[in-house]
Design an enzyme around this catalytic site. Structure first.
Site, PDB file in Angstrom:
ATOM      1  N   HIS A 203      29.162 119.322  53.603  1.00  0.00           N
ATOM      2  CA  HIS A 203      29.717 118.505  52.523  1.00  0.00           C
ATOM      3  C   HIS A 203      28.968 118.672  51.213  1.00  0.00           C
ATOM      4  CE1 HIS A 203      32.093 116.771  55.746  1.00  0.00           C
ATOM      5  NE2 HIS A 203      32.972 116.618  54.779  1.00  0.00           N
ATOM      6  N   ARG A 310      38.839 112.049  49.454  1.00  0.00           N
ATOM      7  CA  ARG A 310      37.782 111.744  50.423  1.00  0.00           C
ATOM      8  C   ARG A 310      37.159 110.386  50.052  1.00  0.00           C
ATOM      9  NH1 ARG A 310      36.890 117.724  50.327  1.00  0.00           N
ATOM     10  NH2 ARG A 310      36.728 118.416  52.471  1.00  0.00           N
ATOM     11  N   ARG A 347      42.511 109.441  52.320  1.00  0.00           N
ATOM     12  CA  ARG A 347      41.983 109.512  53.685  1.00  0.00           C
ATOM     13  C   ARG A 347      41.080 108.314  53.920  1.00  0.00           C
ATOM     14  NH1 ARG A 347      38.330 114.451  55.603  1.00  0.00           N
ATOM     15  NH2 ARG A 347      36.761 113.500  54.254  1.00  0.00           N
ATOM     16  N   GLU A 450      41.739 118.060  63.269  1.00  0.00           N
ATOM     17  CA  GLU A 450      40.440 118.716  63.086  1.00  0.00           C
ATOM     18  C   GLU A 450      39.617 118.734  64.371  1.00  0.00           C
ATOM     19  OE1 GLU A 450      38.564 116.916  59.682  1.00  0.00           O
ATOM     20  OE2 GLU A 450      39.024 114.897  60.322  1.00  0.00           O
ATOM     21  N   ASN A 473      37.796 122.782  58.243  1.00  0.00           N
ATOM     22  CA  ASN A 473      36.322 122.777  58.266  1.00  0.00           C
ATOM     23  C   ASN A 473      35.817 122.255  59.605  1.00  0.00           C
ATOM     24  OD1 ASN A 473      36.739 123.382  55.610  1.00  0.00           O
ATOM     25  ND2 ASN A 473      36.328 121.308  54.870  1.00  0.00           N
ATOM     26  N   ASP A 474      36.390 121.120  60.008  1.00  0.00           N
ATOM     27  CA  ASP A 474      35.969 120.552  61.289  1.00  0.00           C
ATOM     28  C   ASP A 474      36.645 121.250  62.451  1.00  0.00           C
ATOM     29  OD1 ASP A 474      33.989 118.581  60.866  1.00  0.00           O
ATOM     30  OD2 ASP A 474      35.486 117.319  59.890  1.00  0.00           O
ATOM     31  N   ARG A 484      28.719 122.984  61.180  1.00  0.00           N
ATOM     32  CA  ARG A 484      29.100 123.543  59.880  1.00  0.00           C
ATOM     33  C   ARG A 484      28.004 123.421  58.833  1.00  0.00           C
ATOM     34  NH1 ARG A 484      33.727 119.098  58.151  1.00  0.00           N
ATOM     35  NH2 ARG A 484      33.253 119.579  56.000  1.00  0.00           N
ATOM     36  N   CYS A 521      44.005 121.103  54.436  1.00  0.00           N
ATOM     37  CA  CYS A 521      43.148 120.589  53.357  1.00  0.00           C
ATOM     38  C   CYS A 521      41.696 121.011  53.525  1.00  0.00           C
ATOM     39  CB  CYS A 521      43.262 119.073  53.252  1.00  0.00           C
ATOM     40  SG  CYS A 521      42.711 118.228  54.731  1.00  0.00           S
TER      41      CYS A 521
HETATM   42  C1  PEP Z   1      38.017 119.297  57.124  1.00  0.00           C
HETATM   43  O1  PEP Z   1      37.338 118.972  58.104  1.00  0.00           O
HETATM   44  O2  PEP Z   1      38.557 120.423  56.998  1.00  0.00           O
HETATM   45  C2  PEP Z   1      38.246 118.350  56.027  1.00  0.00           C
HETATM   46  C3  PEP Z   1      39.075 118.613  55.050  1.00  0.00           C
HETATM   47  O3  PEP Z   1      37.514 117.211  56.033  1.00  0.00           O
HETATM   48  P1  PEP Z   1      35.968 117.168  55.651  1.00  0.00           P
HETATM   49  O4  PEP Z   1      35.593 118.503  55.082  1.00  0.00           O
HETATM   50  O5  PEP Z   1      35.777 116.076  54.663  1.00  0.00           O
HETATM   51  O6  PEP Z   1      35.305 116.898  56.958  1.00  0.00           O
HETATM   52 MG    MG Z   2      36.839 116.907  58.392  1.00  0.00          MG
END
Ligand code: PEP
Ligand code: MG
Length: 592
Positions: A203, A310, A347, A450, A473-474, A484, A521
């Site tokens: 993040h 977010r 979200r 995710e 991402n997750d 990550r 996203c």
């Molecule tokens: C993701 O996990 O791809 C996502 C968009 O949420 P975050 O990156 O805030 O975990």
């Molecule tokens: Mg996520």
């Protein structure tokens, strides 16, 4: 001496400037420039802080009971000596005078210089005095904060610069920067970031990318090798950091910097062009935002909605206190109004893992008692464990829906029971709003895909929701079992992994089959290297940082979605999908 440090490129472009080393625990120290005319005044402020601490320590010494251990008395003497050594406050004057740093920043900059000298000492006893020096500086910073309290904001919020035109560009170098701190650096004096820790989709990296300034993370040792005030080049495309470059290298990078600015200006002209593929498919390019103020950048980039707000960033840097319903309502309403009728997907709070509520570095997190925070009480799990906080957030979101098109997105869903609980909470919230006659609009409910479990049970999930948004991402993190935020395994974090591609392609196809909206996203959506792939899977809605919209739009404008879909099976069947993709997408790229 010139040398290079290698890391993970997380935010594109070239930045050239002087290094500002900041200890991770001190990134919340105010960083701002003072006017040249205020140099003496600022230095006086610093010396007043020092004098106040001197008096404090002398007082402590005088009040020591007669039977106090001798070590205590000796320790206070050491602190007094360090505090009044010319190498500290007197030397910090140069940062104020030559660089126009504010007092707190000057003192921390000088501390970093001295800390380095202590680290290099042979003698164990002397080396350990670094901790004493840090304590002394901490006291002076507190004294300055007390003095400043009435007048200023304090904290990293003060990084919002006064006029800093004419100063050398500054690049922040730290072992680690927590997302909560990073968010405070938006609109700060820093024009680039380098950290020792982190992965591409941590993040901290995501927030750096949202600022659209070059950043390299996961360098492992940049903060140890780079010295305060060194000239540094950040190559945010290659993930390279060049320290004390030669004039020739410097000139080359200045040229590249100008080239990339020209390219940005060229792409910015696409702002008003609708994102339509060659074969006439309309593509929605939405924005990911962290704060309501980011909606301005979203609109400027030509976003057709907010695909991911977010909201957890509203909950950070609040010393443990959560934002009230009214405060949240004001923030959501601001974003909704700013987007002028376009959809805003909020979200629900996604704290936990590498986004703790309170400032905490990744290192601290790893050593916290929760051994595996990414798999712990985060996102919707946390919200359902805090039902009154959750209802408060839902009320704020529903109230904001009276002012525009709001969609509600729930992170990290893995069980149908979680959706049921969310629906029950929504029912209760609507009743409460009805009772208090507060207006609200229609809200679509969506879940983030995710966790692999959610992707694998999509047919069941889709029956209960209006839309899905895939958080790659997750999804990658949990599918490949790769943290990550951990640079040690960053090389294994692979969006092209066949398992990831299967989950992505199936999720998009199933949602479309059931007539439900689907978007991506995660960071893949904003990387133009994946645009063809996602289009080939049938994706028609992408959500990304506003700064990424132009380059993705350019890809969309050059794509033939129908043709791309015909080559998808070859990529999905391949042992090396990344390589196959370059082969099968290549003719289309040559065509343009
Ligand atoms: C993701 O996990 O791809 C996502 C968009 O949420 P975050 O990156 O805030 O975990
Ligand atoms: Mg996520």
């Amino acid at each position: 001496m010139s040398f290079q440090v290698f890391g993970i490129p997380v935010s594109r472009g070239v930045a050239i400037g002087r290094a500002v080393l900041v200890a991770s625990s001190r990134v919340d120290v105010a960083h701002y420039f003072i006017p040249a005319s205020d140099v003496d005044q600022e230095y006086d402020r610093l010396t007043r802080g020092r004098d106040a601490v001197t008096r404090e320590l002398q007082g402590l010494k005088a009040d020591l009971p007669p039977d106090a251990p001798h070590e205590l008395d000796a320790l206070l003497d050491v602190h007094l000596l360090l505090l009044n050594d010319t190498a500290l406050v007197d030397a910090a004057r140069q940062w104020i005078q030559e660089r126009h740093y504010n007092a707190e920043w000057a003192l921390s900059a000088q501390l970093e210089v001295l800390a380095r000298q202590f680290d290099e000492m042979e003698d164990d006893y002397l080396r350990e005095r670094k901790a004493d020096l840090e304590q002394v500086v901490e006291r002076v910073l507190s004294a300055l904060a007390v003095e400043q309290d009435a007048a200023a904001t304090g904290g990293a919020a003060a990084v919002v610069a006064r006029d800093f035109a004419g100063e050398d560009p500054l690049l922040l170098v730290a072992a680690d920067i927590a997302p909560a701190d990073m968010i405070q650096f938006k609109r700060s004096v820093f024009q680039g970031f380098i950290t020792d820790i982190g992965g591409k989709t941590s993040h901290t990296a995501i927030v750096a990318r949202s600022m659209d300034i070059p950043a390299v993370v996961g360098t492992r040792e940049a903060s140890r090798l780079i010295r305060q005030d060194d000239w540094v080049i950040i190559d945010g495309d290659a993930g390279t950091v060049i320290v004390n470059p030669s004039p020739i290298i410097l000139e080359e990078y200045r040229f590249r910097q100008r080239q990339s600015e020209l390219e940005r200006a060229r792409l910015a002209r696409l702002r008003h062009t609708p994102a339509i593929t060659l074969d006439g498919q309309r593509i929605e390019l939405h924005a990911n935002i962290e704060l309501p103020g980011d909606a301005v950048a979203a609109l400027a980039a030509g976003a057709t909605g907010v695909g991911l707000f977010r909201s957890e960033f509203l909950f950070m840097n609040r010393e443990g206190e959560l934002p009230s319903e009214d405060e949240q309502f004001a923030a959501y309403k601001a974003a909704v109004e700013a987007m002028r009728g376009m959809p805003v997907t909020i979200r629900t709070v996604d704290v936990g893992a590498d986004k703790p509520l309170d400032r905490m570095s990744v290192n601290e997190l790893r050593h916290e008692h929760v051994l595996n925070p990414a798999m712990g009480l985060r996102a919707i799990r946390w919200s359902l464990a805090e039902p009154s906080m959750f209802r408060q957030q839902l009320r704020a979101i529903f109230r904001a829906s009276a002012f525009g098109q709001v969609k509600l997105l729930v992170p990290m869903v893995a069980h149908l029971s979680e959706i049921r609980q969310v629906q029950e909470a929504i029912k209760r919230v609507k009743q409460q709003l009805d009772e208090s006659r507060q207006p609200y609009g229609e809200i679509q409910l969506g879940v983030m895909i995710e966790v692999p479990a959610a992707a694998l049970m999509l047919p069941q999930l889709l029956k209960h929701v209006d839309f899905i948004s895939i958080g790659t991402n997750d999804l990658i993190q949990y599918t490949l079992a790769i943290d990550r935020a951990d640079e040690a395994v960053a090389h294994l974090y692979d969006p092209w992994h066949p398992a990831v591609l299967q989950l992505l392609a199936n999720s998009i196809a199933q949602a479309r089959k059931m007539g439900k909206e689907v978007s991506v996203c995660g960071e893949m959506a904003g990387d133009a290297g994946f645009t063809d792939l996602l289009l080939s899977m049938g994706l028609r809605c992408f959500s990304m940082h506003p700064s990424q919209i132009p380059s993705v739009k350019q890809r969309v404008l050059r794509a033939d979605a129908q043709r791309l879909s015909t080559v998808l099976p070859r990529i999905l069947d391949s042992d090396d999908p990344a390589k196959t993709a370059t082969e099968v997408f290549a003719p289309h790229q040559r065509f343009h």
